[in-house]
Design a protein around this motif. Sequence first.
Motif, PDB file in Angstrom:
ATOM      1  N   VAL A  56      28.470  -8.174 -36.736  1.00 52.51           N
ATOM      2  CA  VAL A  56      27.459  -7.280 -36.173  1.00 52.51           C
ATOM      3  C   VAL A  56      28.068  -5.949 -35.738  1.00 52.51           C
ATOM      4  O   VAL A  56      27.615  -4.883 -36.139  1.00 52.51           O
ATOM      5  CB  VAL A  56      26.729  -7.958 -34.991  1.00 52.51           C
ATOM      6  CG1 VAL A  56      25.650  -7.033 -34.449  1.00 52.51           C
ATOM      7  CG2 VAL A  56      26.146  -9.284 -35.426  1.00 52.51           C
ATOM      8  N   THR A  57      29.138  -6.036 -34.926  1.00 48.70           N
ATOM      9  CA  THR A  57      29.683  -4.792 -34.369  1.00 48.70           C
ATOM     10  C   THR A  57      30.890  -4.272 -35.144  1.00 48.70           C
ATOM     11  O   THR A  57      31.321  -3.144 -34.924  1.00 48.70           O
ATOM     12  CB  THR A  57      30.119  -4.999 -32.917  1.00 48.70           C
ATOM     13  OG1 THR A  57      31.128  -6.014 -32.906  1.00 48.70           O
ATOM     14  CG2 THR A  57      28.969  -5.447 -32.044  1.00 48.70           C
ATOM     15  N   GLY A  58      31.435  -5.106 -36.036  1.00 45.76           N
ATOM     16  CA  GLY A  58      32.605  -4.674 -36.788  1.00 45.76           C
ATOM     17  C   GLY A  58      33.891  -4.704 -35.990  1.00 45.76           C
ATOM     18  O   GLY A  58      34.935  -4.252 -36.449  1.00 45.76           O
ATOM     19  N   GLN A  59      33.816  -5.231 -34.775  1.00 46.08           N
ATOM     20  CA  GLN A  59      35.025  -5.303 -33.954  1.00 46.08           C
ATOM     21  C   GLN A  59      35.917  -6.459 -34.399  1.00 46.08           C
ATOM     22  O   GLN A  59      35.432  -7.460 -34.924  1.00 46.08           O
ATOM     23  CB  GLN A  59      34.625  -5.530 -32.499  1.00 46.08           C
ATOM     24  CG  GLN A  59      34.822  -4.304 -31.640  1.00 46.08           C
ATOM     25  CD  GLN A  59      34.369  -4.570 -30.229  1.00 46.08           C
ATOM     26  OE1 GLN A  59      33.367  -5.226 -29.998  1.00 46.08           O
ATOM     27  NE2 GLN A  59      35.103  -4.043 -29.288  1.00 46.08           N
ATOM     28  N   LEU A  60      37.225  -6.332 -34.155  1.00 47.46           N
ATOM     29  CA  LEU A  60      38.134  -7.417 -34.494  1.00 47.46           C
ATOM     30  C   LEU A  60      38.226  -8.383 -33.324  1.00 47.46           C
ATOM     31  O   LEU A  60      38.338  -7.978 -32.179  1.00 47.46           O
ATOM     32  CB  LEU A  60      39.526  -6.865 -34.799  1.00 47.46           C
ATOM     33  CG  LEU A  60      39.617  -6.028 -36.057  1.00 47.46           C
ATOM     34  CD1 LEU A  60      41.041  -5.583 -36.269  1.00 47.46           C
ATOM     35  CD2 LEU A  60      39.130  -6.812 -37.259  1.00 47.46           C
ATOM     36  N   ARG A  61      38.157  -9.668 -33.661  1.00 42.02           N
ATOM     37  CA  ARG A  61      38.214 -10.659 -32.595  1.00 42.02           C
ATOM     38  C   ARG A  61      39.371 -11.614 -32.825  1.00 42.02           C
ATOM     39  O   ARG A  61      39.541 -12.149 -33.917  1.00 42.02           O
ATOM     40  CB  ARG A  61      36.911 -11.464 -32.566  1.00 42.02           C
ATOM     41  CG  ARG A  61      35.708 -10.599 -32.324  1.00 42.02           C
ATOM     42  CD  ARG A  61      34.521 -11.405 -31.937  1.00 42.02           C
ATOM     43  NE  ARG A  61      34.010 -12.231 -33.019  1.00 42.02           N
ATOM     44  CZ  ARG A  61      32.777 -12.746 -33.002  1.00 42.02           C
ATOM     45  NH1 ARG A  61      31.993 -12.545 -31.971  1.00 42.02           N
ATOM     46  NH2 ARG A  61      32.368 -13.475 -34.003  1.00 42.02           N
ATOM     47  N   MET A  62      40.113 -11.871 -31.797  1.00 39.86           N
ATOM     48  CA  MET A  62      41.162 -12.889 -31.796  1.00 39.86           C
ATOM     49  C   MET A  62      42.114 -12.801 -32.971  1.00 39.86           C
ATOM     50  O   MET A  62      42.564 -13.805 -33.495  1.00 39.86           O
ATOM     51  CB  MET A  62      40.529 -14.286 -31.761  1.00 39.86           C
ATOM     52  CG  MET A  62      39.946 -14.595 -30.419  1.00 39.86           C
ATOM     53  SD  MET A  62      38.970 -16.073 -30.451  1.00 39.86           S
ATOM     54  CE  MET A  62      37.376 -15.441 -30.883  1.00 39.86           C
ATOM     55  N   THR A  63      42.401 -11.577 -33.424  1.00 33.01           N
ATOM     56  CA  THR A  63      43.373 -11.458 -34.502  1.00 33.01           C
ATOM     57  C   THR A  63      44.761 -11.204 -33.919  1.00 33.01           C
ATOM     58  O   THR A  63      45.749 -11.421 -34.595  1.00 33.01           O
ATOM     59  CB  THR A  63      43.010 -10.308 -35.453  1.00 33.01           C
ATOM     60  OG1 THR A  63      42.843  -9.130 -34.663  1.00 33.01           O
ATOM     61  CG2 THR A  63      41.735 -10.598 -36.184  1.00 33.01           C
ATOM     62  N   PHE A  64      44.838 -10.720 -32.685  1.00 31.32           N
ATOM     63  CA  PHE A  64      46.094 -10.484 -31.982  1.00 31.32           C
ATOM     64  C   PHE A  64      47.070  -9.695 -32.839  1.00 31.32           C
ATOM     65  O   PHE A  64      48.273  -9.954 -32.839  1.00 31.32           O
ATOM     66  CB  PHE A  64      46.720 -11.805 -31.522  1.00 31.32           C
ATOM     67  CG  PHE A  64      45.800 -12.596 -30.636  1.00 31.32           C
ATOM     68  CD1 PHE A  64      45.565 -12.209 -29.318  1.00 31.32           C
ATOM     69  CD2 PHE A  64      45.126 -13.700 -31.125  1.00 31.32           C
ATOM     70  CE1 PHE A  64      44.702 -12.916 -28.509  1.00 31.32           C
ATOM     71  CE2 PHE A  64      44.257 -14.412 -30.317  1.00 31.32           C
ATOM     72  CZ  PHE A  64      44.038 -14.019 -29.006  1.00 31.32           C
ATOM     73  N   GLY A  65      46.540  -8.764 -33.606  1.00 30.05           N
ATOM     74  CA  GLY A  65      47.395  -7.878 -34.379  1.00 30.05           C
ATOM     75  C   GLY A  65      47.957  -8.456 -35.669  1.00 30.05           C
ATOM     76  O   GLY A  65      48.777  -7.822 -36.314  1.00 30.05           O
ATOM     77  N   PHE A  66      47.563  -9.665 -36.048  1.00 33.09           N
ATOM     78  CA  PHE A  66      48.053 -10.213 -37.311  1.00 33.09           C
ATOM     79  C   PHE A  66      47.084  -9.856 -38.441  1.00 33.09           C
ATOM     80  O   PHE A  66      45.916 -10.265 -38.397  1.00 33.09           O
ATOM     81  CB  PHE A  66      48.156 -11.743 -37.241  1.00 33.09           C
ATOM     82  CG  PHE A  66      49.227 -12.225 -36.324  1.00 33.09           C
ATOM     83  CD1 PHE A  66      50.565 -12.176 -36.700  1.00 33.09           C
ATOM     84  CD2 PHE A  66      48.905 -12.721 -35.069  1.00 33.09           C
ATOM     85  CE1 PHE A  66      51.557 -12.627 -35.845  1.00 33.09           C
ATOM     86  CE2 PHE A  66      49.896 -13.163 -34.217  1.00 33.09           C
ATOM     87  CZ  PHE A  66      51.225 -13.118 -34.599  1.00 33.09           C
ATOM     88  N   PRO A  67      47.554  -9.115 -39.433  1.00 31.60           N
ATOM     89  CA  PRO A  67      46.629  -8.734 -40.514  1.00 31.60           C
ATOM     90  C   PRO A  67      46.102  -9.947 -41.290  1.00 31.60           C
ATOM     91  O   PRO A  67      45.007  -9.898 -41.843  1.00 31.60           O
ATOM     92  CB  PRO A  67      47.481  -7.823 -41.409  1.00 31.60           C
ATOM     93  CG  PRO A  67      48.883  -8.070 -41.017  1.00 31.60           C
ATOM     94  CD  PRO A  67      48.878  -8.531 -39.598  1.00 31.60           C
ATOM     95  N   GLU A  68      46.875 -11.045 -41.309  1.00 25.95           N
ATOM     96  CA  GLU A  68      46.429 -12.232 -42.060  1.00 25.95           C
ATOM     97  C   GLU A  68      45.150 -12.814 -41.471  1.00 25.95           C
ATOM     98  O   GLU A  68      44.394 -13.497 -42.151  1.00 25.95           O
ATOM     99  CB  GLU A  68      47.501 -13.331 -42.052  1.00 25.95           C
ATOM    100  CG  GLU A  68      48.699 -13.050 -42.924  1.00 25.95           C
ATOM    101  CD  GLU A  68      49.775 -12.327 -42.146  1.00 25.95           C
ATOM    102  OE1 GLU A  68      49.501 -11.972 -40.972  1.00 25.95           O
ATOM    103  OE2 GLU A  68      50.857 -12.103 -42.693  1.00 25.95           O
ATOM    104  N   LEU A  69      44.942 -12.560 -40.173  1.00 25.97           N
ATOM    105  CA  LEU A  69      43.792 -13.177 -39.522  1.00 25.97           C
ATOM    106  C   LEU A  69      42.512 -12.359 -39.674  1.00 25.97           C
ATOM    107  O   LEU A  69      41.449 -12.779 -39.244  1.00 25.97           O
ATOM    108  CB  LEU A  69      44.084 -13.389 -38.028  1.00 25.97           C
ATOM    109  CG  LEU A  69      45.172 -14.412 -37.709  1.00 25.97           C
ATOM    110  CD1 LEU A  69      45.401 -14.500 -36.220  1.00 25.97           C
ATOM    111  CD2 LEU A  69      44.791 -15.778 -38.245  1.00 25.97           C
TER     112      LEU A  69
END
Lengths: 506, 172
Positions: free
Chosen positions: A187-200
């Motif tokens: 919905v918002t395009g925000q990143l969630r719980m990726t903690f800076g890992f591009p794989e996530l």
Amino acid sequence: MDEINNLMHGFSVAMTLPNLVYMLVGITLGILIGVLPGLGGANGIAILLPLTFSMDPTSAIIMLSCIYWGALFGGAITSILFNIPGEPWSVATTFDGYPMAQQGRAAQALTAAFTSSFVGALFAVALITFLAPVLAKFALNFGPAEYFAVQLLTFCSFVGMSKEPPAKVIASMMLGFALAAVGMDTVTGQLRMTFGFPELLKGFDFLIAVIGLFGIGEILLTMEEGLAFKGKSARLNMRVVLQTWKELPRFWMTFLRSTAVGCWMGITPGGATPASFMSYGIARRMSKEPDSFGKGQIEGVLAPETAAHAAGTSALLPMLTLGIPGSPTAAVLLGGLMIWGLQPGPMLFVEHKDFVWGLIASMYLGNLVGLLVVLTTVPFWAAFLRIPFSVIAPVIVVICAVGAYTVHSSMFDVVMMLVFGVVGYLFKKLKYPMAPMVLALVLGDMAEASFRQSMLLSQGSLSIFWSNPLVGSISGLAMVLLLWPLWSVVKDFGRQRKARQLKART
Amino acid sequence: MNEPSNLPDGPDKPALKERGPELAVAALLMLLAALVIKDSLRIGIDWADDGPRAGYFPFYIGLLLLASSTTVFLSTVLRWRANQNIFAEREQLGTVFAMLIPMVLYVIAMVWLGIYLPSALLVGYFMRRYGKFGWTPTLSVSIAVPVAFFIVFERWFLVPLPKGPIEKILGF
């Protein structure tokens, strides 16, 4: 009758030569998957899904659903001949199936198992044929609140129906939801719980989870049991088959009961495994000679097999009409639908008639073909299990790794598969159920979207889930199921108190 | 299927009790729940002008995960002495690790060498070590498996699998 016309059209779609070949391939692969430990309906289909990306969706789903039927049939072979349930839903079949094999009645047991699977599936498909269009029409009027209520019902019934402790059911479910939320918020395009890992960024794909949890986890579990398979051999000839068939109509009541249990457990996401246990339990309780169960009673084979197949088949009903799968395998098929560019749900019945009715018709044909194939090829499959586990185990690991890699051509997925495998082993040992986790992982985004839309409509008030009789009764039912485990606690408490009072009196 | 691990065994068989792993898994889930809650708070759990923000839904998921895993954690601690259930015997754990360790090495090797060579090595290792097969069946099966995968995936379905330096030398 609209349904009959549609079904006839469906048969014309399913009966083309390529589709019949896909059906046969699917059934054969399915039996193989059902026979091998570590490969089951859910992860078998997940592994083969990437191969169908370029296929016509109707042919693809016919092949994949036939793998499912095949796996349901195949599970019975190993349970009866080797006392090893190839699939969790055939555990209950071992109780009477293996004793029958030990008494030299393996052929009867196998015939009974296959036939009852077929009967269970047939009833369930008939149910789908007539109920699905009605349910789909009904669901066309669903708004986001109704959708969320149905999803809530799905998840609450896990809590209410599982044998596992409710805290563990909820924990496993919430882990699934949390993993589904990783990545970009739609919905918002925000990143969630990726903690800076591009794989996530992409989030966790449930296909990887399924391959790890059910494939690698199962292999690790099988390793515990040691590596020896000792089995009975069986040859099925027409005479025994016909003789057994003559006996079966006596058990019409068992068939009916087990089908009812199976269909109910399949539509509400109880799944095939609890359905088979429940049906076995009921058959024993209702029997005139309950002591004969567990010692090679043919009814003890009929009941769980009918229920498992009925549940496995009817799990596709909510998947097709509402987009909510009733079992992990149905969830994988749902994932397939989305990959082929079809949106599961009521619109499917309006926009993709060919697909839906082709699939339903293929269920009739697939189960018939399955019955014939399995009756004629039992010795061949039993021979497969004589291959030493030291060969089968690494080959299955390779198959799982290939399957995990091909989903997104990503090495990270293979690593995740291994992690999910360890999680699967631990969860299985500690009695966390895995189906709620897989379903939450699949439905997470959808459930979140419908919840947020409902909240938008109501300006953040939960009362929207009670705002009209329809949504109210669905949410009400969900609450009842959620609180079901509490009821047994209360009952236990009452019983204890009564016992204490009785003790005090004497 | 009978589960020998649940039966109370004699003291002669060394075994791992259930409560240790139970506690560890519950603690891990609690940690994950804390991560979910923390990140949801970061991106906002309240309402923006256009509706609930991105952390709105995961926040409650995190809370429920925390609540349920804490329940498991606490009930394990409270019944620490009473719970004598066995997770697995030492010997069983040994066979599980005998599978798990080669599997981990296999996946690590895949990153560098592609899928074909490690697959052949994995199958070969198991056949020699646990199946006690001779060299002829071992070699033929462990070569046949990757070749079969190559034909089915790369040639038949045109799905590329990971390849390493060896495949490059062979010209694929």
